[in-house]
Structures are given as structure tokens and as C-alpha cells.
Scaffold this active site. Structure first.
Site, short mmCIF file in Angstrom:
data_model
loop_
_atom_site.label_atom_id
_atom_site.label_comp_id
_atom_site.label_asym_id
_atom_site.label_seq_id
_atom_site.Cartn_x
_atom_site.Cartn_y
_atom_site.Cartn_z
N HIS A 145 0.87 -1.18 0.00
CA HIS A 145 0.00 0.00 0.00
C HIS A 145 0.91 1.24 0.00
O HIS A 145 2.02 1.18 0.53
CB HIS A 145 -0.83 -0.07 1.29
CG HIS A 145 -1.90 0.96 1.41
ND1 HIS A 145 -1.66 2.24 1.83
CD2 HIS A 145 -3.23 0.87 1.21
CE1 HIS A 145 -2.81 2.91 1.87
NE2 HIS A 145 -3.78 2.10 1.50
N ASP A 222 3.09 -4.79 7.88
CA ASP A 222 1.88 -3.97 7.81
C ASP A 222 0.69 -4.92 8.01
O ASP A 222 0.36 -5.71 7.14
CB ASP A 222 1.84 -3.29 6.43
CG ASP A 222 0.53 -2.52 6.20
OD1 ASP A 222 -0.43 -2.70 6.98
OD2 ASP A 222 0.47 -1.75 5.22
N GLN A 225 -4.46 -5.31 6.97
CA GLN A 225 -5.45 -6.21 6.38
C GLN A 225 -5.42 -7.62 6.98
O GLN A 225 -6.12 -8.50 6.49
CB GLN A 225 -5.25 -6.30 4.85
CG GLN A 225 -5.45 -4.98 4.13
CD GLN A 225 -6.91 -4.50 4.13
OE1 GLN A 225 -7.83 -5.26 4.42
NE2 GLN A 225 -7.11 -3.24 3.82
N LYS A 248 -10.37 -0.63 10.64
CA LYS A 248 -10.51 -1.77 9.73
C LYS A 248 -10.90 -3.04 10.47
O LYS A 248 -11.12 -4.08 9.86
CB LYS A 248 -9.21 -1.99 8.96
CG LYS A 248 -8.91 -0.89 7.95
CD LYS A 248 -7.71 -1.21 7.12
CE LYS A 248 -7.18 -0.01 6.36
NZ LYS A 248 -8.01 0.38 5.22
N CYS A 386 -4.78 2.51 -3.66
CA CYS A 386 -3.56 3.02 -3.03
C CYS A 386 -2.38 2.06 -3.23
O CYS A 386 -1.59 1.85 -2.29
CB CYS A 386 -3.76 3.32 -1.55
SG CYS A 386 -4.92 4.62 -1.26
N1 PMP Z 1 -1.78 -0.73 4.62
C1 PMP Z 1 -2.72 -1.47 4.04
C2 PMP Z 1 -2.38 -2.85 3.56
C3 PMP Z 1 -4.02 -0.96 3.91
O1 PMP Z 1 -4.97 -1.71 3.34
C4 PMP Z 1 -4.29 0.34 4.38
C5 PMP Z 1 -5.69 0.94 4.24
N2 PMP Z 1 -6.28 0.74 3.01
C6 PMP Z 1 -3.27 1.06 4.99
C7 PMP Z 1 -2.02 0.51 5.09
C8 PMP Z 1 -3.52 2.44 5.54
O2 PMP Z 1 -4.36 2.38 6.64
P1 PMP Z 1 -4.92 3.71 7.34
O3 PMP Z 1 -5.54 4.53 6.24
O4 PMP Z 1 -5.90 3.21 8.33
O5 PMP Z 1 -3.75 4.40 7.96
#
Ligand code: PMP
Length: 427
Positions: A145, A222, A225, A248, A386
């Protein structure tokens, strides 16, 4: 008498659910805990399949926030008065809930942040400032991401370091043999997502960690997910850092966690200054607080930490293994049904998909598909999610993504499949 209606482990919607869980995972009963699922959009029942972006909140999480604002609210840590102490107790009990949830060794390893993105930015700053010099290398994977790419790029630009990328196969699996070749004496850190938010790939992070550790290199995982879908265990994974977001995993927005092994966090400098991260201040010199406060500048979101702990109570009572089984069964069912649709292309590995399905149908633009599904009451996400470098690797601009949560049903999958077929017929 102050009316705090529940403490840790006494979430009000849990007892009913526990009873149901003892028999089986009763998804229709679970759905009743989420008021928003009963609403309609465009006169159609809402089918919410955008859980990868954010999950809906059970009643107990919202009530925990309202209850704390109505009955406890006071700034934490600094007050001698009753309310401040009670708010502090709730906030620190929440830290313990998080520790237990991810099986960290100590609450000193749990830093509250605003979310995964802030957790990674914190680490990129602190780690970069103290551990990275010109010519050093940071390794990320091809399926990250943006939140696990850009902070490292910014840090590399500041320090004159270089970003290296673990490649992946066409099926969306990390090429571990290539990863091994990337590591050398200049590698300072490996950053890898646990689960891809686009492909649903569950990366072998335990192996990624073991290989990096053989070279003395720490690893950030990270977990944005993974934490909503299956149990994670810091001591088992043995990663050095782990980031995730409350919103999430059925908790509130604005709160997340950076886990770090104590021996690492002890070595790293603070990220932001002010508030609880301070021990003593003079104009000549400032000394910093102990862990975990050293990394928590300013008033923390103590309402959200309590609500996150309530979400943790909620999913724990349902059982992370039950949630995993339910979502796996649903994902397999969805994959089987979707594969039958003419022109369907599903991205990511064939086996071992987490609860995320990214797809395209023929040459229908993802935005058209998403917009028309929306009119049928089906909320999916469209675009690059993203992860622009990943899109480039796949040679596409974007996908439609259906992502499942603990409250989704087979009937909702059927609505999705019928919806996709209807849209396909229009083109
Ligand atoms: N890493 C991953 C794998 C994600 O899916 C996301 C959110 N789509 C993020 C980071 C960022 O998370 P946040 O917007 O809650 O900071």
C-alpha cells in the site's frame, strides 16, 4: 456515582453472541449488532463489501464512545482527580487489551497512533533518523500500500538511502528466492504487508522475518489487512514492528497501533515532541519519558482507545478462528460463483486468498462497474486501491474490489454475482 456501564471484557453485545457462537457462527444474529446493515441505499438493501477500506461498527463500540464521553471524559495521565484517573485506567486497560490481542510481551511495546499510516510514518522517522545513513537500503515488497512505500521513500530522500523492491509472480505471490538475493550488509529494514489489500495474498511473513533475521535485519509487518481477519501473534511471527488500524477491525477511526519489540523501541528516538512523551523540560535540555509514552506526544485519543478495546472484546468473543472460517468459506463461495461469469478475471493467488477479491470483467471499466453496482445497493471499491506500483506490475489501471467482513453472507455474495452479471449484460 459514576456510571461506567462496562469495563474490559464486559461489552454489552457480547453475551448474546457468545451463546450463539457456542452453537455455531450465526451470521444473521451477528448482523443485528451492526445497525447500519439494516439500511437501504437507492431503495435497495445495503450490501456492504468495502470492508478492506473500513468496517462497520457494532453497537457496543459506538456505545462505549458515547458512554465514556457522557460519564468519564477527562484528559488522561495528568490529572489527580477522579475522572482523570478513571479515564486513564480505561486508556491503559485498552493498551493491555491490545497487548493480549496480538500477544506482545509487554504493554511497553504498544504505541497508540492514529492508524497504520501514522504508525509507519512514526517508524520511518525514528528508525530513519537513528539507524539509516547514506547508501543504506530499505526493502519493500511489490504489493505494498502507498502507506508502506511513501514514508520510506521520504526517509530515503532525507538520508540518501535506496529503496529495493521484492518482486512478485503474476499470481501475486512474493518471490522469496529474489528476496533472499536482495538482502546484503547495506539492508537496514524489510517492510512487508501481511495481507495484500488488493490481491488478498497472505504473505509468508514468518519466513520473511526468519530470512531477514539470519542477516541481522529487522522487519516491519503492515497488519492493516490481517488483524481484522485472523489472529496474529507477535511472539510467533517474531517481527520487530507491526502496524494496524482500529477502523478496519470494527473499531473507531483515528486510532491505530505501532507494535515494536521493546529492545528496538528503547533504542529509537521520539517522533513528535510535547505532552506525555516528556519527563523533564528546561530550556537547556529535555529528557524523554519511558516506553510506551516516549512515542505518544499530545493528548491521546483515549475515547478511541477504549472503543478499540471494546471492538477487540467483540471480535474475541466471536472468536477470531470462527471469523476466519466464516470469511474463508464466504470467499471460496464468492470465487467459485464469480469464476463462472463470462469475461471474469480475478487477480491474486488461486489458493489461500484472504477475504478480498479484486476483479475485472471483459473490458468494462472498473469505475463503470462500481458505479452501476452501487445503484443496486452494492458497495465495492474501485481504482488503484492506493497501490499504484502494484497496478503497474499487473499492467492495469485499476480493479473492482469486493472485501468481506464478519457480517457478510452468502445471500450478499449472490446479490453481488447477479449484479455483476446484470452490469455485464448492459455492455
Ligand atoms: N496498509 C494497508 C495494507 C491498507 O490496506 C491500508 C488501508 N487501506 C493502509 C495501510 C492504511 O491504513 P490507514 O488509512 O488506516 O492508515
Amino acid at each position: 456515582m459514576i456510571n461506567v456501564r462496562w469495563g474490559r471484557g464486559q461489552c454489552p453485545c457480547v453475551p448474546d453472541v457468545v451463546t450463539a457462537m457456542q452453537m455455531m457462527y450465526d451470521v444473521n444474529r451477528v448482523r443485528k449488532d451492526f445497525p447500519i446493515l439494516a439500511r437501504q441505499v437507492y431503495g435497495k438493501p445495503l450490501v456492504y463489501l468495502d470492508n478492506g477500506a473500513t468496517t462497520q461498527k457494532p453497537r457496543c463500540v459506538v456505545e462505549a464512545m458515547v458512554d465514556e464521553y457522557y460519564n468519564v471524559n477527562a484528559n488522561v495521565h495528568r490529572g489527580v482527580h477522579f475522572l482523570s484517573q478513571q479515564a486513564t485506567d480505561l486508556h491503559e486497560a485498552s493498551r493491555e487489551s491490545v497487548r493480549k490481542f496480538i500477544n506482545a510481551r509487554s504493554v511497553n511495546e504498544i504505541i497508540f497512533t492514529r492508524g497504520t499510516t501514522e504508525s509507519i510514518n512514526l517508524l520511518a522517522f525514528s528508525f530513519g533518523e537513528s539507524m539509516v545513513k547514506e547508501g543504506d537500503e530499505i526493502v519493500v515488497s511489490a504489493m505494498e500500500h502507498h502507506s508502506n512505500i511513501v514514508p520510506w521513500q521520504m526517509m530515503c530522500a532525507r538520508k540518501g538511502a535506496v529503496l529495493k523492491v521484492i518482486p512478485m509472480t503474476d499470481d501475486g505471490e512474493l518471490q522469496i528466492d529474489e528476496y533472499v538475493k536482495l538482502l546484503n550488509e547495506k539492508t537496514r529494514l524489510v517492510c512487508c504487508t501481511h495481507v495484500s489489500n488488493v490481491l488478498g495474498t497472505v504473505n509468508p511473513v514468518k519466513e520473511v522475518v526468519r530470512i531477514a533475521h539470519e542477516q541481522g535485519v529487522p522487519v516491519l509487518v503492515d497488519g492493516a489487512q490481517s488483524t481484522p481477519h485472523f489472529a496474529v501473534d507477535m511472539q510467533d511471527l517474531d517481527c520487530d514492528f507491526f502496524a494496524f488500524s482500529g477502523h478496519k477491525m470494527y473499531g473507531p477511526t483515528g486510532i491505530g497501533v505501532l507494535y515494536g519489540k521493546e529492545e528496538w523501541l528503547d533504542k529509537l528516538p521520539p517522533y513528535q515532541g510535547g505532552g506525555e512523551m516528556i519527563k523533564n523540560v528546561s530550556f537547556e535540555q529535555t529528557t524523554y519519558n519511558e516506553l510506551p509514552y516516549k512515542f505518544e506526544a499530545g493528548t491521546p485519543d483515549y475515547i478511541a482507545s477504549h472503543a478499540l478495546a471494546t471492538a477487540i472484546d467483540y471480535v474475541t468473543a466471536l472468536g477470531m478462528d470462527n471469523i476466519f472460517r466464516h470469511e474463508q468459506e464466504l470467499t471460496r463461495y464468492a470465487m467459485d460463483c464469480m469464476k463462472e461469469i463470462e469475461g471474469m478475471r480475478i487477480f491474486g493467488p488461486v489458493e489461500g486468498h484472504d477475504a478480498v477479491i479484486s476483479f475485472q470483467v471483459g473490458d468494462i471499466h472498473h469505475l463503470d462497474m462500481g458505479t452501476l453496482l452501487d445503484r443496486l445497493g452494492i458497495a465495492v471499491r474501485t481504482g488503484h486501491h492506493c497501490a499504484e506500483p502494484l497496478m503497474r506490475r499487473l499492467g492495469i489501471e485499476g480493479t473492482v474490489r469486493a472485501s468481506f467482513g464478519l457480517y457478510n453472507t452468502r445471500e450478499e455474495v449472490d446479490v453481488l454475482v447477479e449484479g455483476i452479471k446484470r452490469v455485464a449484460q448492459m455492455f
